[in-house]
Design a protein around this motif. Structure first.
Motif, PDB file in Angstrom:
ATOM      1  N   THR A  16       3.614  -0.259   2.363  1.00 13.32           N
ATOM      2  CA  THR A  16       3.018  -0.856   1.211  1.00 13.32           C
ATOM      3  C   THR A  16       3.348  -2.191   0.186  1.00 13.32           C
ATOM      4  O   THR A  16       2.297  -2.954   0.157  1.00 13.32           O
ATOM      5  CB  THR A  16       3.408   0.142  -0.014  1.00 13.32           C
ATOM      6  OG1 THR A  16       4.773   0.761  -0.312  1.00 13.32           O
ATOM      7  CG2 THR A  16       2.956   1.560   0.375  1.00 13.32           C
ATOM      8  N   ASP A  17       4.957  -2.436   1.354  1.00 16.17           N
ATOM      9  CA  ASP A  17       5.009  -3.759   0.751  1.00 16.17           C
ATOM     10  C   ASP A  17       4.560  -4.740   1.886  1.00 16.17           C
ATOM     11  O   ASP A  17       4.329  -6.112   1.199  1.00 16.17           O
ATOM     12  CB  ASP A  17       6.666  -3.960   1.192  1.00 16.17           C
ATOM     13  CG  ASP A  17       7.794  -3.015   0.049  1.00 16.17           C
ATOM     14  OD1 ASP A  17       7.574  -2.749  -1.095  1.00 16.17           O
ATOM     15  OD2 ASP A  17       8.451  -1.841   0.846  1.00 16.17           O
ATOM     16  N   TYR A  18       4.154  -4.622   2.715  1.00 20.12           N
ATOM     17  CA  TYR A  18       3.273  -5.511   3.527  1.00 20.12           C
ATOM     18  C   TYR A  18       2.052  -6.245   1.917  1.00 20.12           C
ATOM     19  O   TYR A  18       1.659  -6.961   2.343  1.00 20.12           O
ATOM     20  CB  TYR A  18       2.917  -5.207   4.587  1.00 20.12           C
ATOM     21  CG  TYR A  18       2.136  -6.102   5.772  1.00 20.12           C
ATOM     22  CD1 TYR A  18       1.605  -6.703   5.602  1.00 20.12           C
ATOM     23  CD2 TYR A  18       3.238  -6.403   6.581  1.00 20.12           C
ATOM     24  CE1 TYR A  18       1.197  -7.743   6.446  1.00 20.12           C
ATOM     25  CE2 TYR A  18       3.349  -7.144   8.399  1.00 20.12           C
ATOM     26  CZ  TYR A  18       2.277  -7.934   7.549  1.00 20.12           C
ATOM     27  OH  TYR A  18       1.661  -8.750   8.763  1.00 20.12           O
ATOM     28  N   GLY A  19       1.050  -5.177   1.803  1.00 20.55           N
ATOM     29  CA  GLY A  19      -0.158  -4.750   1.324  1.00 20.55           C
ATOM     30  C   GLY A  19       0.633  -5.812  -0.028  1.00 20.55           C
ATOM     31  O   GLY A  19      -0.220  -6.949  -1.161  1.00 20.55           O
ATOM     32  N   LYS A  20       1.447  -5.635  -0.499  1.00 25.93           N
ATOM     33  CA  LYS A  20       1.906  -6.141  -1.945  1.00 25.93           C
ATOM     34  C   LYS A  20       2.600  -7.500  -1.833  1.00 25.93           C
ATOM     35  O   LYS A  20       2.192  -8.683  -2.471  1.00 25.93           O
ATOM     36  CB  LYS A  20       2.930  -5.768  -2.500  1.00 25.93           C
ATOM     37  CG  LYS A  20       3.143  -3.754  -3.156  1.00 25.93           C
ATOM     38  CD  LYS A  20       4.595  -3.410  -3.657  1.00 25.93           C
ATOM     39  CE  LYS A  20       4.554  -1.820  -3.907  1.00 25.93           C
ATOM     40  NZ  LYS A  20       5.641  -1.389  -4.210  1.00 25.93           N
ATOM     41  N   ALA A  21       3.275  -8.069  -0.729  1.00 20.77           N
ATOM     42  CA  ALA A  21       3.074  -9.665  -0.191  1.00 20.77           C
ATOM     43  C   ALA A  21       1.812 -10.438  -0.299  1.00 20.77           C
ATOM     44  O   ALA A  21       1.660 -11.077  -1.171  1.00 20.77           O
ATOM     45  CB  ALA A  21       4.114  -9.484   1.126  1.00 20.77           C
ATOM     46  N   LEU A  22       1.341  -9.717   0.653  1.00 22.76           N
ATOM     47  CA  LEU A  22      -0.525 -10.247   0.612  1.00 22.76           C
ATOM     48  C   LEU A  22      -0.767 -10.380  -0.406  1.00 22.76           C
ATOM     49  O   LEU A  22      -1.807 -11.520  -0.937  1.00 22.76           O
ATOM     50  CB  LEU A  22      -1.573  -9.748   1.648  1.00 22.76           C
ATOM     51  CG  LEU A  22      -0.855  -9.203   3.528  1.00 22.76           C
ATOM     52  CD1 LEU A  22      -1.178  -8.786   4.612  1.00 22.76           C
ATOM     53  CD2 LEU A  22      -0.291 -10.974   3.813  1.00 22.76           C
TER      54      LEU A  22
END
Length: 204
Positions: free
Chosen positions: A167-173
């Protein structure tokens, strides 16, 4: 009286001719801007596909997060610019001046590329804020070093800092895209951080 009427008609005809010529320059500049930013957007999308495909085929070839953040910021900026230029009636406002069409193709391309450069810088700055921990919260990604010995170099920062959860990956993008899409987001965020630090100093 006849001469005055003729002069008035001639002045009106001249004004109409000037307005028509100006409108044509605006439309010409608009088309060139739209073309540059459209192909720029396709180029960024293509670059993201090229970068992401090897990661799907081989996990060891997963691209650095910083590179994806940069591309997402550029894509957000192009998306914002295209939405502003989509309607021809907004061309005059979007291009600021009707004489911009006289700059020529090279300078028009540079002008059209400015949003992507701003978006890339904004996304990288926001990424650094996430890495440094200056911006935290449930809405923001948690990014940390994945190396056991720590990330003590620039290459470590680029290659081994990863989101803790998917989920952090998605948030970063997503936030990188927003940084590029909204020109004022990162500057306003930096101003907020500066004001917080100033208040802390005043309390001391």
């Amino acid at each position: 009286m006849a001469d005055e009427a003729a002069n008035t008609d001639a002045a009106k005809a001249a004004d109409i001719a000037v307005a028509t010529a100006t409108r044509q320059r605006i439309l010409s500049a608009y088309k060139e801007m739209l073309r540059c930013q459209y192909y720029g957007t396709l180029g960024i999308v293509g670059a993201m596909v090229v970068v992401l495909v090897p990661g799907f085929l081989c996990p060891k070839l997963s691209p650095p997060l910083l590179l994806l953040v940069l591309l997402a910021g550029m894509l957000g900026a192009f998306f914002s610019a295209l939405t502003r230029l989509y309607h021809v009636d907004d061309a005059g406002t979007a291009l600021i001046t009707p004489t911009i069409g006289e700059l020529g193709g090279k300078y028009m391309f540079m002008y059209a590329s400015v949003p992507s450069v701003i978006g890339a810088i904004a996304a990288i700055v926001l990424y650094m804020l996430f890495v440094s921990g200056l911006v935290q919260g449930d809405l923001f990604p948690s990014i940390a070093c994945s190396e056991e010995n720590g990330c003590k170099s620039i290459s470590g920062l680029m290659q081994h800092y990863w989101p803790k959860e998917p989920t952090d990956y998605g948030k970063a993008l997503v936030w990188s895209f927003i940084a590029g899409f909204s020109e004022r987001f990162v500057p306003d965020l930096l101003q907020t951080l500066v004001k917080k630090e100033d208040k802390k100093d005043e309390k001391k």
